[in-house]
Design a protein around this motif. Structure first.
Motif, PDB file in Angstrom:
ATOM      1  N   MET A   1      53.640  61.101  37.455  1.00  0.00           N
ATOM      2  CA  MET A   1      52.373  60.570  36.960  1.00  0.00           C
ATOM      3  C   MET A   1      51.799  61.617  35.986  1.00  0.00           C
ATOM      4  SD  MET A   1      48.876  59.569  39.091  1.00  0.00           S
ATOM      5  CE  MET A   1      49.552  58.198  39.978  1.00  0.00           C
ATOM      6  N   LEU A   3      48.763  63.195  33.313  1.00  0.00           N
ATOM      7  CA  LEU A   3      47.351  63.522  33.537  1.00  0.00           C
ATOM      8  C   LEU A   3      46.440  62.315  33.309  1.00  0.00           C
ATOM      9  CD1 LEU A   3      45.180  65.600  34.172  1.00  0.00           C
ATOM     10  CD2 LEU A   3      45.171  66.227  31.757  1.00  0.00           C
ATOM     11  N   GLU A   5      47.106  59.110  33.625  1.00  0.00           N
ATOM     12  CA  GLU A   5      47.244  58.162  34.734  1.00  0.00           C
ATOM     13  C   GLU A   5      46.550  58.688  36.001  1.00  0.00           C
ATOM     14  OE1 GLU A   5      51.585  56.243  33.546  1.00  0.00           O
ATOM     15  OE2 GLU A   5      51.482  58.017  34.822  1.00  0.00           O
ATOM     16  N   GLU A   6      46.669  59.997  36.221  1.00  0.00           N
ATOM     17  CA  GLU A   6      46.025  60.611  37.379  1.00  0.00           C
ATOM     18  C   GLU A   6      44.501  60.502  37.283  1.00  0.00           C
ATOM     19  OE1 GLU A   6      45.648  65.073  39.268  1.00  0.00           O
ATOM     20  OE2 GLU A   6      47.453  64.572  38.122  1.00  0.00           O
TER      21      GLU A   6
END
Length: 95
Positions: A1, A3, A5-6
Motif C-alpha cells: 500500500m 502513502l 492509499e494509506e
C-alpha cells in the motif's frame, strides 16, 4: 500500500470516528499538519472549515439601518452607527 492509499484509508476512518482532526491524528501517531494536509488534498480543498469571519452579502433596503451589529465568535456584540462603516471595518480587523 502506497502513502496516498494509506492516508486515504485514514481519512475515511477519521470521517466515521466522530473525533476532531487533532484528536484522531494524535491517536494514530500522525502529526496534525501532515494529516490535515492529506485530508484537504484528498477532499480536493472543498471541505475547508470556516475560520473567522465569513463574507456577508446584503440586498438594498428602502429603510436605512440605524446601526450595524456584529457578533464576534467569542460572543462579544458590537453595535456601530451605520453611517460610520469605516469604524466598523477597523474594529473587525482588531479581532
Amino acid at each position: 500500500m502506497n502513502l496516498q492509499e494509506e492516508m486515504a484509508a485514514l481519512v475515511k476512518e477519521y470521517k466515521s470516528s466522530g473525533l476532531t482532526q487533532k484528536s484522531f491524528s494524535a491517536r494514530k501517531g500522525i502529526g496534525y499538519p501532515k494529516f490535515n494536509y492529506w485530508y484537504r488534498k484528498l477532499a480536493g480543498e472543498q471541505v475547508r472549515e470556516p475560520t473567522g469571519f465569513l463574507p456577508v452579502r446584503t440586498q438594498g433596503s428602502s429603510v436605512p439601518a440605524e446601526a450595524v451589529e456584529v457578533v464576534y465568535p467569542n460572543g462579544v456584540k458590537l453595535r456601530v452607527p451605520s453611517e460610520d462603516l469605516s469604524l466598523l471595518s477597523n474594529l473587525i480587523r482588531l479581532y
